[in-house]
Design a protein around this motif. Structure first.
Motif, PDB file in Angstrom:
ATOM      1  N   LYS A  36       0.820  -1.204   0.000  1.00 24.24           N
ATOM      2  CA  LYS A  36       0.000   0.000   0.000  1.00 24.24           C
ATOM      3  C   LYS A  36       0.857   1.258   0.000  1.00 24.24           C
ATOM      4  O   LYS A  36       0.495   2.272  -0.607  1.00 24.24           O
ATOM      5  N   ARG A  37       1.992   1.189   0.674  1.00 24.91           N
ATOM      6  CA  ARG A  37       2.893   2.345   0.704  1.00 24.91           C
ATOM      7  C   ARG A  37       3.389   2.671  -0.702  1.00 24.91           C
ATOM      8  O   ARG A  37       3.641   3.834  -1.036  1.00 24.91           O
ATOM      9  N   ARG A  38       3.526   1.633  -1.531  1.00 27.64           N
ATOM     10  CA  ARG A  38       3.983   1.825  -2.911  1.00 27.64           C
ATOM     11  C   ARG A  38       2.814   1.993  -3.870  1.00 27.64           C
ATOM     12  O   ARG A  38       3.005   2.002  -5.086  1.00 27.64           O
ATOM     13  N   GLU A  39       1.601   2.086  -3.320  1.00 31.70           N
ATOM     14  CA  GLU A  39       0.383   2.285  -4.103  1.00 31.70           C
ATOM     15  C   GLU A  39       0.231   1.201  -5.171  1.00 31.70           C
ATOM     16  O   GLU A  39      -0.122   1.470  -6.314  1.00 31.70           O
ATOM     17  N   MET A  40       0.484  -0.031  -4.778  1.00 31.29           N
ATOM     18  CA  MET A  40       0.362  -1.171  -5.675  1.00 31.29           C
ATOM     19  C   MET A  40      -0.880  -1.979  -5.310  1.00 31.29           C
ATOM     20  O   MET A  40      -1.209  -2.132  -4.128  1.00 31.29           O
ATOM     21  N   THR A  41      -1.579  -2.460  -6.310  1.00 34.79           N
ATOM     22  CA  THR A  41      -2.743  -3.310  -6.085  1.00 34.79           C
ATOM     23  C   THR A  41      -2.296  -4.762  -6.001  1.00 34.79           C
ATOM     24  O   THR A  41      -1.151  -5.106  -6.331  1.00 34.79           O
ATOM     25  N   LEU A  42      -3.205  -5.628  -5.593  1.00 32.02           N
ATOM     26  CA  LEU A  42      -2.909  -7.055  -5.574  1.00 32.02           C
ATOM     27  C   LEU A  42      -2.582  -7.556  -6.981  1.00 32.02           C
ATOM     28  O   LEU A  42      -1.710  -8.409  -7.164  1.00 32.02           O
ATOM     29  N   SER A  43      -3.279  -6.987  -7.963  1.00 32.96           N
ATOM     30  CA  SER A  43      -3.028  -7.371  -9.358  1.00 32.96           C
ATOM     31  C   SER A  43      -1.620  -6.971  -9.806  1.00 32.96           C
ATOM     32  O   SER A  43      -0.954  -7.705 -10.546  1.00 32.96           O
ATOM     33  N   ASP A  44      -1.168  -5.796  -9.354  1.00 30.78           N
ATOM     34  CA  ASP A  44       0.186  -5.353  -9.686  1.00 30.78           C
ATOM     35  C   ASP A  44       1.224  -6.350  -9.175  1.00 30.78           C
ATOM     36  O   ASP A  44       2.157  -6.728  -9.879  1.00 30.78           O
ATOM     37  N   VAL A  45       1.031  -6.754  -7.916  1.00 35.11           N
ATOM     38  CA  VAL A  45       1.972  -7.701  -7.307  1.00 35.11           C
ATOM     39  C   VAL A  45       1.879  -9.063  -7.999  1.00 35.11           C
ATOM     40  O   VAL A  45       2.882  -9.737  -8.210  1.00 35.11           O
ATOM     41  N   SER A  46       0.671  -9.447  -8.377  1.00 39.46           N
ATOM     42  CA  SER A  46       0.468 -10.723  -9.065  1.00 39.46           C
ATOM     43  C   SER A  46       1.231 -10.756 -10.385  1.00 39.46           C
ATOM     44  O   SER A  46       1.877 -11.760 -10.724  1.00 39.46           O
ATOM     45  N   GLN A  47       1.157  -9.656 -11.133  1.00 44.15           N
ATOM     46  CA  GLN A  47       1.849  -9.591 -12.423  1.00 44.15           C
ATOM     47  C   GLN A  47       3.361  -9.656 -12.251  1.00 44.15           C
ATOM     48  O   GLN A  47       4.069 -10.228 -13.082  1.00 44.15           O
ATOM     49  N   ARG A  48       3.861  -9.094 -11.156  1.00 38.63           N
ATOM     50  CA  ARG A  48       5.312  -9.071 -10.937  1.00 38.63           C
ATOM     51  C   ARG A  48       5.848 -10.391 -10.386  1.00 38.63           C
ATOM     52  O   ARG A  48       7.029 -10.703 -10.557  1.00 38.63           O
ATOM     53  N   THR A  49       5.001 -11.152  -9.690  1.00 37.51           N
ATOM     54  CA  THR A  49       5.460 -12.374  -9.034  1.00 37.51           C
ATOM     55  C   THR A  49       5.019 -13.650  -9.731  1.00 37.51           C
ATOM     56  O   THR A  49       5.645 -14.699  -9.558  1.00 37.51           O
ATOM     57  N   GLY A  50       3.915 -13.572 -10.494  1.00 36.71           N
ATOM     58  CA  GLY A  50       3.357 -14.783 -11.080  1.00 36.71           C
ATOM     59  C   GLY A  50       2.453 -15.530 -10.124  1.00 36.71           C
ATOM     60  O   GLY A  50       1.891 -16.577 -10.461  1.00 36.71           O
ATOM     61  N   SER A  93       0.501 -20.413   3.800  1.00 40.32           N
ATOM     62  CA  SER A  93       1.898 -20.549   4.225  1.00 40.32           C
ATOM     63  C   SER A  93       2.806 -19.651   3.392  1.00 40.32           C
ATOM     64  O   SER A  93       2.749 -19.675   2.165  1.00 40.32           O
ATOM     65  N   LEU A  94       3.629 -18.873   4.071  1.00 41.09           N
ATOM     66  CA  LEU A  94       4.544 -17.950   3.389  1.00 41.09           C
ATOM     67  C   LEU A  94       5.912 -18.614   3.300  1.00 41.09           C
ATOM     68  O   LEU A  94       6.763 -18.447   4.168  1.00 41.09           O
ATOM     69  N   SER A  95       6.126 -19.394   2.248  1.00 41.27           N
ATOM     70  CA  SER A  95       7.391 -20.102   2.067  1.00 41.27           C
ATOM     71  C   SER A  95       8.471 -19.139   1.598  1.00 41.27           C
ATOM     72  O   SER A  95       8.193 -18.026   1.152  1.00 41.27           O
ATOM     73  N   TYR A  96       9.714 -19.589   1.667  1.00 36.58           N
ATOM     74  CA  TYR A  96      10.820 -18.713   1.319  1.00 36.58           C
ATOM     75  C   TYR A  96      10.878 -18.386  -0.170  1.00 36.58           C
ATOM     76  O   TYR A  96      11.311 -17.308  -0.554  1.00 36.58           O
ATOM     77  N   ASP A  97      10.429 -19.317  -1.019  1.00 36.05           N
ATOM     78  CA  ASP A  97      10.426 -18.987  -2.451  1.00 36.05           C
ATOM     79  C   ASP A  97       9.428 -17.871  -2.742  1.00 36.05           C
ATOM     80  O   ASP A  97       9.668 -16.999  -3.577  1.00 36.05           O
ATOM     81  N   LYS A  98       8.289 -17.875  -2.009  1.00 34.54           N
ATOM     82  CA  LYS A  98       7.320 -16.774  -2.166  1.00 34.54           C
ATOM     83  C   LYS A  98       7.896 -15.469  -1.614  1.00 34.54           C
ATOM     84  O   LYS A  98       7.666 -14.389  -2.177  1.00 34.54           O
ATOM     85  N   LEU A  99       8.647 -15.551  -0.508  1.00 36.14           N
ATOM     86  CA  LEU A  99       9.263 -14.356   0.054  1.00 36.14           C
ATOM     87  C   LEU A  99      10.226 -13.716  -0.949  1.00 36.14           C
ATOM     88  O   LEU A  99      10.271 -12.493  -1.093  1.00 36.14           O
ATOM     89  N   VAL A 100      10.986 -14.551  -1.638  1.00 38.81           N
ATOM     90  CA  VAL A 100      11.926 -14.034  -2.642  1.00 38.81           C
ATOM     91  C   VAL A 100      11.179 -13.292  -3.739  1.00 38.81           C
ATOM     92  O   VAL A 100      11.553 -12.186  -4.138  1.00 38.81           O
ATOM     93  N   LEU A 101      10.092 -13.888  -4.242  1.00 40.73           N
ATOM     94  CA  LEU A 101       9.302 -13.263  -5.303  1.00 40.73           C
ATOM     95  C   LEU A 101       8.693 -11.939  -4.834  1.00 40.73           C
ATOM     96  O   LEU A 101       8.725 -10.928  -5.550  1.00 40.73           O
ATOM     97  N   LEU A 102       8.137 -11.941  -3.626  1.00 44.62           N
ATOM     98  CA  LEU A 102       7.483 -10.742  -3.105  1.00 44.62           C
ATOM     99  C   LEU A 102       8.489  -9.630  -2.830  1.00 44.62           C
ATOM    100  O   LEU A 102       8.203  -8.450  -3.062  1.00 44.62           O
TER     101      LEU A 102
END
Length: 255
Positions: free
Chosen positions: A22-36, A51-60
């Motif tokens: 939210k601080r970066r004014e990004m939507t869930l869709s924005d993050v989805s496009q960047r992470t897959g 579950s927040l696995s480490y591979d997801k942490l890297v993508l996020l």
């Protein structure tokens, strides 16, 4: 008003992710496009429902353009003003924790829900038997900021560094060392070998994640490629186009 148990523990990684998004004014869709990752998955991660696995942490972390340490070690006081850091605790039951697997290790990171930790506790099962195996996966000895304590839970460990001769540790043995020194844990016996390692130091978690998650991602990619190659060489059984059925020949008998 008394703080709740959740407040005492500070914000969860999911809450930190939502705050940064939210601080970066990004939507869930924005993050989805960047992470897959699916929008529904990101939403569940932010709410603590997945579950927040480490591979997801890297993508996020890449999508939000921050270091992983900001997701795992962000200051709770900065994220939620007025929240005291004293009295924090988290209980992990047997079998819980974030698992990162490589050819050389199967690591379980503990207390991952706590932010701003000074220690990184890990239970690791050792797999590599030779230094050549280890170096082939990581390209060299591992090093990261801070100090490290290791206690052998099961089996035997052959511990290598770039400054000392290899040392063998048996069940119940322990060691404390400067983890900026290149080091490697090897499996020293045929039996299952497990250690408890506790790492300290600013940025240690981030450096370790980059090393081990990278190796895990490479291992998964190799495994997928191997499965795909094997599948491509297997021909389906049964009748296909152009297949001919077996024929029988009748022969006339003699009278």
């Amino acid at each position: 008003m008394n703080a709740t148990a959740h407040d005492d523990a500070g914000p969860t990684p999911g809450e930190v992710i939502r705050t940064l998004r939210k601080r970066r004014e990004m939507t869930l869709s924005d993050v989805s496009q960047r992470t897959g990752l699916a929008v529904s998955t990101i939403s569940k991660l932010e709410k603590g429902q997945a579950s927040l696995s480490y591979d997801k942490l890297v993508l996020l972390a890449k999508a939000l353009e921050v270091d992983i340490s900001e997701l795992l070690e962000a200051s709770p006081a900065a994220a939620l003003p007025g929240v005291a850091l004293s009295g924090r605790r988290i209980v992990h039951r047997a079998g819980e924790g974030q698992v990162v697997e490589t050819a050389s290790y199967r690591q379980t990171y503990l207390a991952t829900e706590l932010l701003n930790k000074k220690l990184v506790p890990i239970i690791a099962e050792l797999r590599a038997r030779t230094l050549d195996e280890f170096l082939a996966e990581f390209g060299g000895l591992i090093r990261h900021s801070g100090e490290e304590f290791v206690y052998v839970l099961d089996g035997e460990v052959e511990f290598h560094t770039d400054l000392y001769a290899p040392v063998r540790l048996k069940q119940g043995d322990s060691m404390y060392f400067d983890s900026t020194m290149g080091h490697a844990y090897l499996k020293g016996s045929n039996a299952t070998c497990r250690v408890m390692a506790i790492c300290s130091g600013r940025g240690a978690a981030d450096q370790m994640l980059e090393t081990f998650v990278g190796a895990s991602v490479r291992q998964s990619a190799v495994a997928r490629a191997t499965v795909a190659a094997q599948a491509a060489t297997v021909k389906p059984a049964g009748k296909g186009k152009g297949a001919t059925a077996p024929t029988t020949r009748k022969t006339k008998g003699t009278r």
